[in-house]
Motif scaffolding. Structure first.
Motif, short mmCIF file in Angstrom:
data_model
loop_
_atom_site.label_atom_id
_atom_site.label_comp_id
_atom_site.label_asym_id
_atom_site.label_seq_id
_atom_site.Cartn_x
_atom_site.Cartn_y
_atom_site.Cartn_z
N PHE A 1 -81.55 9.58 -10.60
CA PHE A 1 -81.11 10.70 -12.39
C PHE A 1 -81.21 10.15 -13.42
O PHE A 1 -80.68 9.03 -13.53
N LYS A 2 -80.45 11.17 -14.26
CA LYS A 2 -80.41 10.07 -15.43
C LYS A 2 -79.49 9.47 -15.92
O LYS A 2 -79.23 8.87 -16.51
N SER A 3 -78.22 9.93 -14.85
CA SER A 3 -76.71 9.47 -15.26
C SER A 3 -77.03 8.29 -15.11
O SER A 3 -75.80 8.00 -15.30
N GLY A 4 -77.81 8.34 -13.92
CA GLY A 4 -77.56 6.09 -13.25
C GLY A 4 -77.47 6.76 -11.91
O GLY A 4 -77.66 5.26 -11.28
N GLY A 5 -77.18 7.93 -11.77
CA GLY A 5 -76.67 7.74 -10.24
C GLY A 5 -78.47 7.30 -9.36
O GLY A 5 -78.95 8.13 -9.83
N PHE A 6 -77.32 8.12 -8.00
CA PHE A 6 -78.77 7.62 -6.99
C PHE A 6 -78.76 7.94 -5.53
O PHE A 6 -77.44 7.67 -5.42
N VAL A 7 -79.79 8.51 -5.24
CA VAL A 7 -79.10 8.56 -3.49
C VAL A 7 -80.05 7.95 -2.80
O VAL A 7 -81.15 7.79 -2.84
N ARG A 8 -79.97 7.21 -2.33
CA ARG A 8 -80.68 5.83 -1.30
C ARG A 8 -80.51 6.50 0.26
O ARG A 8 -79.09 6.28 1.01
N ALA A 9 -81.27 5.62 1.29
CA ALA A 9 -80.94 5.87 2.85
C ALA A 9 -80.73 4.57 3.62
O ALA A 9 -81.90 4.31 3.01
N VAL A 10 -79.71 4.60 4.15
CA VAL A 10 -79.74 2.98 4.51
C VAL A 10 -79.15 2.69 5.94
O VAL A 10 -78.98 4.33 6.69
N SER A 11 -79.01 1.48 6.66
CA SER A 11 -79.04 1.97 8.14
C SER A 11 -77.82 0.92 8.29
O SER A 11 -77.75 -0.66 7.38
N PRO A 12 -76.56 0.40 9.24
CA PRO A 12 -76.03 -0.19 9.23
C PRO A 12 -76.98 -1.69 9.42
O PRO A 12 -76.78 -3.06 9.19
N ARG A 13 -77.77 -1.59 10.40
CA ARG A 13 -78.57 -2.61 11.51
C ARG A 13 -80.11 -3.29 10.17
O ARG A 13 -80.81 -4.10 10.03
N SER A 14 -79.74 -2.15 8.81
CA SER A 14 -81.03 -2.86 8.37
C SER A 14 -80.03 -3.57 7.28
O SER A 14 -79.26 -3.63 6.82
N LEU A 15 -81.36 -4.38 5.96
CA LEU A 15 -80.38 -4.66 5.00
C LEU A 15 -80.75 -4.00 4.13
O LEU A 15 -80.51 -4.76 2.41
N ARG A 16 -81.15 -3.01 3.87
CA ARG A 16 -81.62 -2.26 2.98
C ARG A 16 -80.53 -2.26 2.03
O ARG A 16 -79.40 -1.26 1.02
N ALA A 17 -78.43 -1.91 2.45
CA ALA A 17 -77.56 -1.69 2.01
C ALA A 17 -76.53 -3.11 1.42
O ALA A 17 -76.23 -3.26 0.32
N ARG A 18 -77.72 -4.08 1.93
CA ARG A 18 -77.56 -4.95 1.21
C ARG A 18 -76.94 -5.24 -0.57
O ARG A 18 -78.10 -5.47 -0.74
N GLY A 19 -75.98 -6.05 -1.34
CA GLY A 19 -76.17 -6.16 -2.42
C GLY A 19 -75.41 -5.09 -3.16
O GLY A 19 -76.08 -4.82 -4.40
N ILE A 20 -76.01 -3.56 -2.66
CA ILE A 20 -75.62 -1.96 -3.06
C ILE A 20 -74.64 -2.31 -3.58
O ILE A 20 -73.26 -2.31 -2.57
N ALA A 21 -74.11 -1.69 -4.26
CA ALA A 21 -72.54 -1.03 -4.88
C ALA A 21 -72.62 0.82 -4.87
O ALA A 21 -73.34 1.06 -5.18
N ALA A 22 -71.98 1.42 -4.04
CA ALA A 22 -71.59 2.48 -4.15
C ALA A 22 -70.51 3.44 -4.06
O ALA A 22 -69.18 3.02 -4.00
#
Length: 185
Positions: free
Chosen positions: A127-148
């Motif tokens: 979104f233009k506000s800087g917010g986002f929605v992402r899909a992750v799994s505890p077993r994948s590395l997608r959440a690594r290094g992300i602040a939520a």
């Protein structure tokens, strides 16, 4: 411009050119005071002890916002629209992507939407506000290094052990919001 001669402090006896409308002079190496200017002279004045609370209690605001914003899956787009970083946590990446698709469909016509991206293993709604929605799994590395700020945890993901969910829960560490929404809650 006018010339002022300083008395006291580290610059005692020194003269400086200052703007005519200046009434103080702060020396960068002296953090405990400043020079008060009066005509052609400047006198050293110490600040004394200064304490500032730079971490105000925002718990009431967070609780009020949590009550105002929806906790259903399509409503996650409103959290992101408000500038929050949202992660949808599924027990597998495929399950998280399926939940993410529901949010993408709900956000598709929003005027504050920046882009929806689903390519090369990356599912993201921005979104233009800087917010986002992402899909992750505890077993994948997608959440690594992300602040939520907000985690939406599916029923299946919630049944995983706390050791497996620890990597995803760590994404909330730097958030002032730290909201966890459980599917069906």
């Amino acid at each position: 411009m006018r010339k002022v001669t300083l008395s006291g402090g580290k610059l005692d006896g020194k003269s400086f050119l200052v703007a005519d409308d200046s009434d103080t002079l702060i020396h960068h190496a002296a953090h405990n005071g400043q020079y008060r200017l009066n005509g052609a002279y400047g006198e050293w004045v110490e600040y004394g002890e200064v304490t500032v609370d730079i971490t105000p209690d925002t718990s009431a605001l967070v609780a009020a916002l949590a009550d105002e914003l929806p906790t259903d899956l399509p409503g996650l787009a409103l959290h992101a629209k408000a500038g929050r970083r949202v992660l949808i946590v599924g027990h597998t990446l495929r399950a998280a992507d399926e939940l993410w698709q529901t949010v993408a469909e709900a956000a598709a016509d929003d005027e504050s939407l920046l882009r929806i991206r689903h390519a090369n293993g990356d599912a993201r709604i921005e979104f233009k506000s800087g917010g986002f929605v992402r899909a992750v799994s505890p077993r994948s590395l997608r959440a690594r290094g992300i602040a939520a700020d907000v985690l939406y945890v599916s029923t299946e993901a919630a049944s995983l052990g706390s050791a497996e969910l620890a990597s995803v829960m760590a994404t909330l560490a730097s958030s002032s919001v730290g909201l966890v929404i459980h599917e069906g809650a």
